[in-house]
Design an enzyme around this catalytic site. Structure first.
Site, mmCIF file in Angstrom:
data_model
loop_
_atom_site.group_PDB
_atom_site.id
_atom_site.type_symbol
_atom_site.label_atom_id
_atom_site.label_comp_id
_atom_site.label_asym_id
_atom_site.label_seq_id
_atom_site.Cartn_x
_atom_site.Cartn_y
_atom_site.Cartn_z
ATOM 1 N N SER A 9 0.732 -1.157 -0.344
ATOM 2 C CA SER A 9 -0.008 -0.195 0.493
ATOM 3 C C SER A 9 1.441 1.054 0.428
ATOM 4 O O SER A 9 1.418 1.139 0.993
ATOM 5 C CB SER A 9 -0.738 0.325 1.809
ATOM 6 N N HIS A 34 -0.834 -1.464 -4.240
ATOM 7 C CA HIS A 34 -2.572 -1.043 -4.003
ATOM 8 C C HIS A 34 -2.375 0.492 -3.296
ATOM 9 O O HIS A 34 -2.131 1.192 -2.451
ATOM 10 C CB HIS A 34 -2.002 -1.912 -2.731
ATOM 11 N N ASP A 36 -4.778 2.916 -1.751
ATOM 12 C CA ASP A 36 -5.719 3.435 -1.108
ATOM 13 C C ASP A 36 -6.574 4.411 -1.279
ATOM 14 O O ASP A 36 -5.884 5.586 -1.375
ATOM 15 C CB ASP A 36 -6.203 3.702 0.184
ATOM 16 N N MET A 38 -9.108 7.392 -0.946
ATOM 17 C CA MET A 38 -10.192 7.705 0.566
ATOM 18 C C MET A 38 -10.905 9.255 0.260
ATOM 19 O O MET A 38 -9.725 9.719 -0.284
ATOM 20 C CB MET A 38 -9.842 7.845 1.744
ATOM 21 N N HIS A 67 -8.314 0.334 -4.792
ATOM 22 C CA HIS A 67 -9.018 0.006 -3.246
ATOM 23 C C HIS A 67 -9.952 1.409 -3.493
ATOM 24 O O HIS A 67 -9.684 2.084 -2.490
ATOM 25 C CB HIS A 67 -8.527 -0.719 -2.447
ATOM 26 N N MET A 69 -12.067 3.328 -1.252
ATOM 27 C CA MET A 69 -13.026 4.304 -0.073
ATOM 28 C C MET A 69 -13.769 5.320 -0.432
ATOM 29 O O MET A 69 -13.196 5.840 0.526
ATOM 30 C CB MET A 69 -12.255 3.367 1.104
ATOM 31 N N MET A 138 -11.447 -7.118 4.881
ATOM 32 C CA MET A 138 -10.639 -6.006 5.633
ATOM 33 C C MET A 138 -10.366 -6.475 7.489
ATOM 34 O O MET A 138 -11.219 -7.272 7.549
ATOM 35 C CB MET A 138 -10.998 -5.150 5.867
ATOM 36 N N PHE A 144 -7.574 4.599 8.007
ATOM 37 C CA PHE A 144 -5.849 4.703 8.051
ATOM 38 C C PHE A 144 -4.843 3.746 8.094
ATOM 39 O O PHE A 144 -5.627 2.578 8.222
ATOM 40 C CB PHE A 144 -6.003 4.954 9.632
ATOM 41 N N ASP A 176 -6.357 -7.325 4.292
ATOM 42 C CA ASP A 176 -5.949 -5.872 3.962
ATOM 43 C C ASP A 176 -5.616 -5.194 5.576
ATOM 44 O O ASP A 176 -7.230 -5.398 6.669
ATOM 45 C CB ASP A 176 -6.414 -4.723 2.946
ATOM 46 N N GLY A 178 -2.764 -4.477 8.810
ATOM 47 C CA GLY A 178 -2.420 -4.490 9.908
ATOM 48 C C GLY A 178 -1.810 -5.981 9.841
ATOM 49 O O GLY A 178 -1.117 -5.739 10.786
#
Ligand code: DX5
Ligand code: ZN
Length: 219
Positions: A9, A34, A36, A38, A67, A69, A138, A144, A176, A178
């Site tokens: 990411s 990846h 992200d 948002m 991805h 969001m 997820m 975040f 995706d 952590g």
């Protein structure tokens, strides 16, 4: 068994050097990138949109795993496709009509991903699984980077894997949020074949991306 792939990411990359960061990921053996996206509405954070993806795409031949969001997502699908997204992943909660959003992505010739938040059940996408190329599970609440992995989602991956086997489907299972060197093994064992990682890839081992990609892949 599918080959294990790593999708770093770029949320944890140096945003002032994004073009170079992507080249660095490519050289280090990343399987895809990846991205992200948002909107400060579907999730409480704002990142990047189609113009940035378009500019980065010119710098790289890698697969762009985008991805989304954002909500409502449907009207933006075409813009992300035009910008160069190869995989377009949406959240069921972000569209009024999941079927038509899936269809739209397919019509544009892109791979369709659907993402399940930690609290979203597999049942929501059950009737669509035959049309989906990738399910993104997820393992944090989206919004975040750098959050703590939620181990309870591993059971969802195991259940999804069972459904996949019984129906003979071939979609990818991506996880995706952590992901680190410990839980990557559990995620792979549960059935994930694509691991997204931001913090671990960019920050572990003094930012040795190549080593971190290799370590995440090794079981
Ligand atoms: C969270 C994003 C993730 C996240 C991954 O909303 O979808 O892709 O940035 O970053 P880490 O690996 O730091 O959790
Ligand atoms: Zn993501």
């Amino acid at each position: 068994m599918k080959k294990i792939q790593i999708s770093p990411s770029i949320l944890s990359a140096d945003f002032s050097q994004l073009g170079n960061e992507i080249k660095r990921l490519e050289e280090a053996g990343a399987d895809m990138i990846h991205v992200d996206v948002m909107d400060g509405h579907f999730v409480p954070n704002l990142t990047i949109g189609p113009p940035v993806i378009k500019a980065l795409k010119k710098q790289s031949s890698m697969i762009f795993d985008v991805h989304l969001m954002i909500s409502p997502v449907h009207k933006y699908i075409e813009a992300f496709s035009d910008a160069g997204a190869d995989i377009i992943t949406i959240h069921p909660e972000a569209t009024d009509d999941l079927s038509s959003s899936i269809q739209k992505i397919k019509k544009l010739g892109k791979k369709v991903g659907v993402s399940l938040n930690p609290e979203t059940k597999i049942q929501v996408i059950l009737d669509h699984l035959d049309k989906i190329d990738l399910v993104l599970i997820m393992s944090v609440n989206p919004g975040f980077g750098g959050q703590k992995f939620m181990p309870e989602v591993l059971n969802k991956i195991k259940d999804l894997k069972k459904i996949q086997k019984s129906k003979g489907f071939d979609f990818d299972i991506e996880i995706d949020g952590g992901i680190n060197f410990e839980n990557s093994k559990e995620a792979i064992e549960a059935g994930a074949n694509i691991l997204v990682s931001g913090t671990t890839i960019f920050k572990s081992n003094n930012g040795d991306i190549k080593k971190n990609i290799e370590l995440l892949k090794s079981k």
